[in-house]
Design an enzyme around this catalytic site. Structure first.
Site, PDB file in Angstrom:
ATOM      1  N   GLN A 185     -10.947   0.999   1.271  1.00 62.39           N
ATOM      2  CA  GLN A 185     -11.320  -0.407   0.188  1.00 62.39           C
ATOM      3  C   GLN A 185     -10.510  -0.575  -0.117  1.00 62.39           C
ATOM      4  OE1 GLN A 185     -11.810   2.402   0.805  1.00 62.39           O
ATOM      5  NE2 GLN A 185     -11.513   3.703  -1.559  1.00 62.39           N
ATOM      6  N   HIS A 223       5.844  15.812   8.041  1.00 59.41           N
ATOM      7  CA  HIS A 223       5.084  14.631   7.703  1.00 59.41           C
ATOM      8  C   HIS A 223       3.448  14.725   8.188  1.00 59.41           C
ATOM      9  CE1 HIS A 223       7.534  11.570   5.952  1.00 59.41           C
ATOM     10  NE2 HIS A 223       8.863  11.856   6.812  1.00 59.41           N
ATOM     11  N   GLU A 226       2.137 -34.795  31.426  1.00 57.04           N
ATOM     12  CA  GLU A 226       1.244 -34.023  30.778  1.00 57.04           C
ATOM     13  C   GLU A 226       0.592 -34.675  30.248  1.00 57.04           C
ATOM     14  OE1 GLU A 226       3.170 -31.618  27.147  1.00 57.04           O
ATOM     15  OE2 GLU A 226       4.375 -30.789  28.727  1.00 57.04           O
ATOM     16  N   SER A 281       4.633   9.613  12.325  1.00 58.16           N
ATOM     17  CA  SER A 281       5.123   9.681  12.561  1.00 58.16           C
ATOM     18  C   SER A 281       5.673  10.491  13.690  1.00 58.16           C
ATOM     19  CB  SER A 281       5.951  10.283  11.242  1.00 58.16           C
ATOM     20  OG  SER A 281       5.291   9.850  10.084  1.00 58.16           O
ATOM     21  N   TYR A 284       0.935  -1.246  -0.456  1.00 61.69           N
ATOM     22  CA  TYR A 284       0.173  -0.210   0.004  1.00 61.69           C
ATOM     23  C   TYR A 284       1.197   1.629   0.555  1.00 61.69           C
ATOM     24  CZ  TYR A 284      -4.094   3.057   0.830  1.00 61.69           C
ATOM     25  OH  TYR A 284      -4.268   4.261   0.819  1.00 61.69           O
ATOM     26  N   GLU A 329      10.319   5.717  16.613  1.00 64.24           N
ATOM     27  CA  GLU A 329      10.305   6.074  15.894  1.00 64.24           C
ATOM     28  C   GLU A 329      11.825   6.110  14.652  1.00 64.24           C
ATOM     29  OE1 GLU A 329       7.851   5.875  11.534  1.00 64.24           O
ATOM     30  OE2 GLU A 329       8.524   7.123  12.659  1.00 64.24           O
ATOM     31  N   HIS A 330      12.011   7.519  15.006  1.00 62.88           N
ATOM     32  CA  HIS A 330      13.543   7.275  14.814  1.00 62.88           C
ATOM     33  C   HIS A 330      14.736   7.947  15.677  1.00 62.88           C
ATOM     34  CE1 HIS A 330      11.139   8.132  10.995  1.00 62.88           C
ATOM     35  NE2 HIS A 330      11.753   7.774  10.111  1.00 62.88           N
ATOM     36  N   ASN A 334      -3.615   6.544   6.546  1.00 61.19           N
ATOM     37  CA  ASN A 334      -4.020   7.349   7.381  1.00 61.19           C
ATOM     38  C   ASN A 334      -4.789   6.269   8.274  1.00 61.19           C
ATOM     39  OD1 ASN A 334      -6.788   5.891   5.571  1.00 61.19           O
ATOM     40  ND2 ASN A 334      -6.493   8.007   4.992  1.00 61.19           N
TER      41      ASN A 334
END
Length: 436
Positions: free
Chosen positions: A184, A259, A411, A234, A126, A323-324, A207
């Protein structure tokens, strides 16, 4: 940005200083996404065309891009941009090709155990649309998928797809490009339609609707699709000392802030003077940005934190799990061994986060929202599955028999014990060949 002194904060205030904005998720979003997914399942391509008209304002004649449209898009891309894409591809390919799996094969006492790896057959990639066409994300997803050997690699992106995205996809070996986006598109990849093939794993950012759709389909018992990793806004955290260049620091903070309005940037420093200088640099540089409004919104939920020393700065960073993580100190590598939570680390004054986003070779698909404590950055292994193999000779089974039957009995799993015992009774000679 607001400047906070770490030691003056209570535990609750420290937690608040490192708090992210609430996950962009609501009951309404969940309900909307569920409806979209079910509509795609029931109506297939017709649903995709209807949603394209509704959300993108485009009446699709065909969902899949044909060869003519692809060739035209490629011709529209400038030679300069093509050269930049190809240069970035070289570095990304080199780093990911080096990650190829090395099999493990161990034999002892007639017991042979292996660890193998094979590519995931079908992957969906994506690529977000919107105001910033993410050409780089195409390379970060499509190249590892190709190197791993995934047989079917499907790319989806909202219409109209930017010409450079199409060029990058073709350069990275993508043959199937579909002009669909949003929840979708995720539904189509997860369940398949008349035009869009069902895939085994879905990769890529998006998103809040895309994020929710990925979460939903990965937990839906009607499909066996998996996803790359949890996703969120981000973020970047910078550790800087008094020797850091405030203009460099400000530029790195803004490169992440632009971003989106929900992005978060944090500076952690042992120098109050640097924090103040960075704030001045932010004002100057912000005025020069085309996405100044977006960056300004992100800065409202961002902050600078002043600590006593760099050891404390590392503790704050580990607590946040960015993240960074950018380390702009005199000796940045000396801090590296103590970093416990970061998606990707950038060392030194001349390693801006931008290089990782585009062309250094590392992958920019990274865990956000603190998931870097347990989730790794995207790599070649994410496009593969690992599995084990075991093979025993008669001698190997004899060697393990007492252990296995004793544990099975403990067991209370009699059938497990019997599966060994029935074979032992069939072994006539202890000298049978050993598995190699």
């Amino acid at each position: 940005m607001q400047i906070l002194t770490w030691q003056s904060l209570s535990d609750a205030e420290q937690n608040q200083a490192l708090a992210r904005s609430p996950m962009a998720q609501s009951q309404q979003v969940e309900q909307d996404v569920e409806q979209i997914i079910n509509t795609v399942i029931n109506e297939g391509d017709q649903a995709l065309q209807n949603y394209s008209q509704q959300f993108d304002g485009i009446a699709l004649e065909t969902i899949k891009l044909d060869d003519t449209a692809i060739k035209q898009a490629i011709n529209n891309v400038s030679d300069n941009l093509k050269t930049a894409i190809e240069h970035a591809m070289e570095n990304i390919h080199r780093f990911h090709h080096a990650q190829q799996f090395q099999p493990i094969d161990i034999a002892s006492n007639g017991i042979r155990c292996e660890l193998r790896s094979e590519a995931i057959d079908k992957v969906g990639l994506y690529i977000p649309g919107g105001s910033a066409p993410l050409i780089s994300t195409v390379m970060m997803l499509a190249l590892p998928a190709k190197i791993a050997g995934c047989q079917q690699r499907v790319l989806v992106s909202p219409p109209p797809i930017d010409d450079a995205i199409i060029y990058a996809a073709q350069a990275c070996g993508i043959q199937d490009i579909y002009q669909i986006g949003g929840a979708q598109a995720i539904a189509a990849l997860a369940f398949g339609t008349e035009s869009v093939p069902k895939v085994d794993k879905i990769f890529g950012p998006g998103n809040r609707f895309v994020t929710e759709a990925k979460r939903s389909v990965s937990q839906d018992p009607r499909t066996l699709v998996s996803i790359d990793m949890p996703a969120g806004p981000s973020e970047v955290l910078i550790i800087a000392d008094s020797h850091a260049n405030p203009d460099f620091v400000a530029a790195d903070l803004l490169s992440q802030a632009e971003h989106g309005p929900d992005s978060q940037v944090i500076l952690v420093t042992d120098s109050m003077a640097l924090a103040q200088q960075v704030n001045l640099a932010l004002k100057t540089q912000l005025a020069q940005l085309s996405r100044a409004d977006i960056a300004s919104q992100a800065l409202t939920q961002s902050r600078s934190i002043v600590v006593n020393n760099l050891a404390e700065a590392v503790q704050v960073s580990n607590r946040y799990g960015p993240e960074h993580l950018i380390i702009q100190t005199q000796s940045p590598r000396t801090l590296l061994d103590n970093i416990r939570a970061a998606g990707s680390v950038f060392l030194g004054a001349y390693t801006p986060e931008s290089v990782g986003d585009y062309a250094s070779g590392t992958n920019h698909v990274l865990p956000t929202y603190g998931y870097s404590r347990t989730v790794s950055s995207l790599s070649l292994s994410d496009f593969c599955r690992r599995f084990t193999v075991q093979e025993l000779s008669p001698q190997g089974l004899v060697h393990l028999s007492d252990t296995v039957m004793t544990l099975a009995a403990a067991e209370q799993l009699d059938a497990h014990k019997h599966a060994v015992a029935i074979r032992l009774a069939n072994i006539n000679t202890p000298d049978d060949s050993v598995a190699s």
